[in-house]
Scaffold this motif. Structure first.
Motif, PDB file in Angstrom:
ATOM      1  N   PRO A 244       0.798  -1.230   0.000  1.00  0.00           N
ATOM      2  CA  PRO A 244       0.000   0.000   0.000  1.00  0.00           C
ATOM      3  C   PRO A 244       0.831   1.281   0.000  1.00  0.00           C
ATOM      4  N   GLN A 245       1.952   1.287   0.720  1.00  0.00           N
ATOM      5  CA  GLN A 245       2.780   2.488   0.772  1.00  0.00           C
ATOM      6  C   GLN A 245       3.308   2.848  -0.618  1.00  0.00           C
ATOM      7  N   VAL A 246       3.711   1.848  -1.375  1.00  0.00           N
ATOM      8  CA  VAL A 246       4.229   2.083  -2.721  1.00  0.00           C
ATOM      9  C   VAL A 246       3.109   2.562  -3.637  1.00  0.00           C
ATOM     10  N   LEU A 247       1.953   1.906  -3.552  1.00  0.00           N
ATOM     11  CA  LEU A 247       0.820   2.284  -4.407  1.00  0.00           C
ATOM     12  C   LEU A 247       0.366   3.711  -4.126  1.00  0.00           C
ATOM     13  N   VAL A 248       0.243   4.053  -2.849  1.00  0.00           N
ATOM     14  CA  VAL A 248      -0.195   5.409  -2.489  1.00  0.00           C
ATOM     15  C   VAL A 248       0.843   6.437  -2.935  1.00  0.00           C
ATOM     16  N   THR A 249       2.117   6.128  -2.735  1.00  0.00           N
ATOM     17  CA  THR A 249       3.181   7.054  -3.152  1.00  0.00           C
ATOM     18  C   THR A 249       3.110   7.306  -4.650  1.00  0.00           C
ATOM     19  N   MET A 250       3.005   6.244  -5.426  1.00  0.00           N
ATOM     20  CA  MET A 250       2.951   6.403  -6.887  1.00  0.00           C
ATOM     21  C   MET A 250       1.721   7.195  -7.305  1.00  0.00           C
ATOM     22  N   PHE A 251       0.583   6.909  -6.683  1.00  0.00           N
ATOM     23  CA  PHE A 251      -0.642   7.620  -7.044  1.00  0.00           C
ATOM     24  C   PHE A 251      -0.530   9.110  -6.735  1.00  0.00           C
ATOM     25  N   VAL A 252      -0.066   9.438  -5.534  1.00  0.00           N
ATOM     26  CA  VAL A 252       0.023  10.846  -5.132  1.00  0.00           C
ATOM     27  C   VAL A 252       1.020  11.603  -6.015  1.00  0.00           C
ATOM     28  N   VAL A 253       2.202  11.020  -6.224  1.00  0.00           N
ATOM     29  CA  VAL A 253       3.208  11.676  -7.073  1.00  0.00           C
ATOM     30  C   VAL A 253       2.660  11.860  -8.488  1.00  0.00           C
ATOM     31  N   SER A 254       2.004  10.843  -9.021  1.00  0.00           N
ATOM     32  CA  SER A 254       1.467  10.921 -10.387  1.00  0.00           C
ATOM     33  C   SER A 254       0.358  11.957 -10.497  1.00  0.00           C
ATOM     34  N   ALA A 255      -0.496  12.048  -9.480  1.00  0.00           N
ATOM     35  CA  ALA A 255      -1.568  13.049  -9.494  1.00  0.00           C
ATOM     36  C   ALA A 255      -0.985  14.458  -9.439  1.00  0.00           C
ATOM     37  N   ILE A 256       0.053  14.635  -8.629  1.00  0.00           N
ATOM     38  CA  ILE A 256       0.709  15.950  -8.550  1.00  0.00           C
ATOM     39  C   ILE A 256       1.328  16.309  -9.902  1.00  0.00           C
ATOM     40  N   ILE A 257       1.917  15.327 -10.561  1.00  0.00           N
ATOM     41  CA  ILE A 257       2.516  15.557 -11.882  1.00  0.00           C
ATOM     42  C   ILE A 257       1.441  15.892 -12.916  1.00  0.00           C
ATOM     43  N   ALA A 258       0.328  15.180 -12.883  1.00  0.00           N
ATOM     44  CA  ALA A 258      -0.723  15.362 -13.897  1.00  0.00           C
ATOM     45  C   ALA A 258      -1.498  16.666 -13.728  1.00  0.00           C
ATOM     46  N   ALA A 259      -1.635  17.135 -12.501  1.00  0.00           N
ATOM     47  CA  ALA A 259      -2.512  18.278 -12.223  1.00  0.00           C
ATOM     48  C   ALA A 259      -2.207  19.527 -13.054  1.00  0.00           C
ATOM     49  N   PRO A 260      -0.965  19.953 -13.201  1.00  0.00           N
ATOM     50  CA  PRO A 260      -0.730  21.167 -14.002  1.00  0.00           C
ATOM     51  C   PRO A 260      -1.081  21.020 -15.484  1.00  0.00           C
ATOM     52  N   PHE A 261      -1.065  19.802 -15.971  1.00  0.00           N
ATOM     53  CA  PHE A 261      -1.349  19.552 -17.387  1.00  0.00           C
ATOM     54  C   PHE A 261      -2.841  19.325 -17.648  1.00  0.00           C
ATOM     55  N   LEU A 262      -3.508  18.710 -16.683  1.00  0.00           N
ATOM     56  CA  LEU A 262      -4.893  18.275 -16.882  1.00  0.00           C
ATOM     57  C   LEU A 262      -5.847  18.911 -15.870  1.00  0.00           C
ATOM     58  N   TYR A 263      -5.486  20.078 -15.339  1.00  0.00           N
ATOM     59  CA  TYR A 263      -6.240  20.707 -14.258  1.00  0.00           C
ATOM     60  C   TYR A 263      -7.706  20.978 -14.608  1.00  0.00           C
ATOM     61  N   GLU A 264      -8.014  21.095 -15.881  1.00  0.00           N
ATOM     62  CA  GLU A 264      -9.405  21.366 -16.261  1.00  0.00           C
ATOM     63  C   GLU A 264     -10.286  20.135 -16.117  1.00  0.00           C
ATOM     64  N   SER A 265      -9.670  18.969 -15.940  1.00  0.00           N
ATOM     65  CA  SER A 265     -10.428  17.732 -15.772  1.00  0.00           C
ATOM     66  C   SER A 265      -9.865  16.923 -14.608  1.00  0.00           C
ATOM     67  N   PRO A 266     -10.406  17.140 -13.402  1.00  0.00           N
ATOM     68  CA  PRO A 266      -9.947  16.343 -12.256  1.00  0.00           C
ATOM     69  C   PRO A 266     -10.087  14.835 -12.497  1.00  0.00           C
ATOM     70  N   LEU A 267     -11.086  14.445 -13.273  1.00  0.00           N
ATOM     71  CA  LEU A 267     -11.250  13.028 -13.588  1.00  0.00           C
ATOM     72  C   LEU A 267     -10.058  12.512 -14.387  1.00  0.00           C
ATOM     73  N   ALA A 268      -9.546  13.309 -15.315  1.00  0.00           N
ATOM     74  CA  ALA A 268      -8.382  12.902 -16.108  1.00  0.00           C
ATOM     75  C   ALA A 268      -7.129  12.829 -15.238  1.00  0.00           C
ATOM     76  N   VAL A 269      -6.987  13.758 -14.286  1.00  0.00           N
ATOM     77  CA  VAL A 269      -5.859  13.715 -13.346  1.00  0.00           C
ATOM     78  C   VAL A 269      -5.913  12.407 -12.562  1.00  0.00           C
ATOM     79  N   PHE A 270      -7.099  12.088 -12.038  1.00  0.00           N
ATOM     80  CA  PHE A 270      -7.282  10.853 -11.272  1.00  0.00           C
ATOM     81  C   PHE A 270      -6.990   9.636 -12.152  1.00  0.00           C
ATOM     82  N   ALA A 271      -7.524   9.642 -13.362  1.00  0.00           N
ATOM     83  CA  ALA A 271      -7.369   8.488 -14.262  1.00  0.00           C
ATOM     84  C   ALA A 271      -5.912   8.268 -14.653  1.00  0.00           C
TER      85      ALA A 271
END
Length: 196
Positions: free
Chosen positions: A126-153
């Motif tokens: 779980p620690q690895v999965l959560v770390t990867m998800f959080v880091v990836s969401a932070i990376i995606a947010a500036p590019f896909l900020y208009e679609s939170p669903l796309a950031v999550f996906a």
């Protein structure tokens, strides 16, 4: 341990490709998305050529001993999958999807690897999965900020690729191949399905 740190730093250096595109775009230096695609294809062909020379011709450079793992000595190395998957993302998707997917591989993967116990589990902890998800969401947010669903996906795609080993017979699919692909495809699907 020192070799592992070197591999992680080389992994992270791939973020320089994204920085190159963004900086050239910002400074209007003429590196269009089409030219960037050509650059990525050339780099991938170069890597495939190096791997051919290493595996078929017997090219032995000392750097291979430092940057490839033992199991890669007689098979296509992870850095090759790395360049090929980034190139696929760039060729198939637009910058807002492909660039964060590249960064998820370049930065997210080594960060999640740093918190991993390096075991060969089918599903990482779980620690690895959560770390990867959080880091990836932070990376995606500036590019896909208009679609939170796309950031999550996108973050979910990168997390699945990084956290779940896919085995085909005796072959384990390298996450260097799957992280940008899964992240890009899920982000694209989310954008396609999102009502705008």
């Amino acid at each position: 341990m020192a070799d592992e740190l070197k591999r992680r730093l080389v992994h992270a250096s791939g973020s320089g490709l994204v920085a190159l595109y963004l900086l050239a775009n910002y400074l209007e230096l003429g590196l269009t998305w089409d030219y960037f695609r050509v650059l990525m294809v050339v780099l991938s062909l170069g890597v495939i050529g190096l791997e051919f020379l290493r595996l078929r011709v017997g090219l032995e450079w000392a750097i291979y001993d430092k940057l490839t793992r033992d199991y890669e000595q007689d098979q296509f190395a992870g850095y090759g999958y790395y360049m090929v998957s980034m190139t696929v993302a760039v060729l198939v998707f637009q910058p807002a999807i492909a660039l964060p997917a590249m960064l998820m591989l370049a930065l997210g993967d080594p960060i999640s690897g740093a918190v991993s116990d390096d075991s060969l589990k089918t599903v990482k902890g779980p620690q690895v999965l959560v770390t990867m998800f959080v880091v990836s969401a932070i990376i995606a947010a500036p590019f896909l900020y208009e679609s939170p669903l796309a950031v999550f996906a996108a973050a979910l795609g990168a997390t699945i690729a990084d956290g779940i080993k896919v085995r085909i017979g005796d072959f384990i699919v390298d996450d260097n191949l799957t992280i940008p692909v899964y992240a890009s495809v899920l982000a694209w699907l989310a954008l396609d399905l999102s009502p705008l």
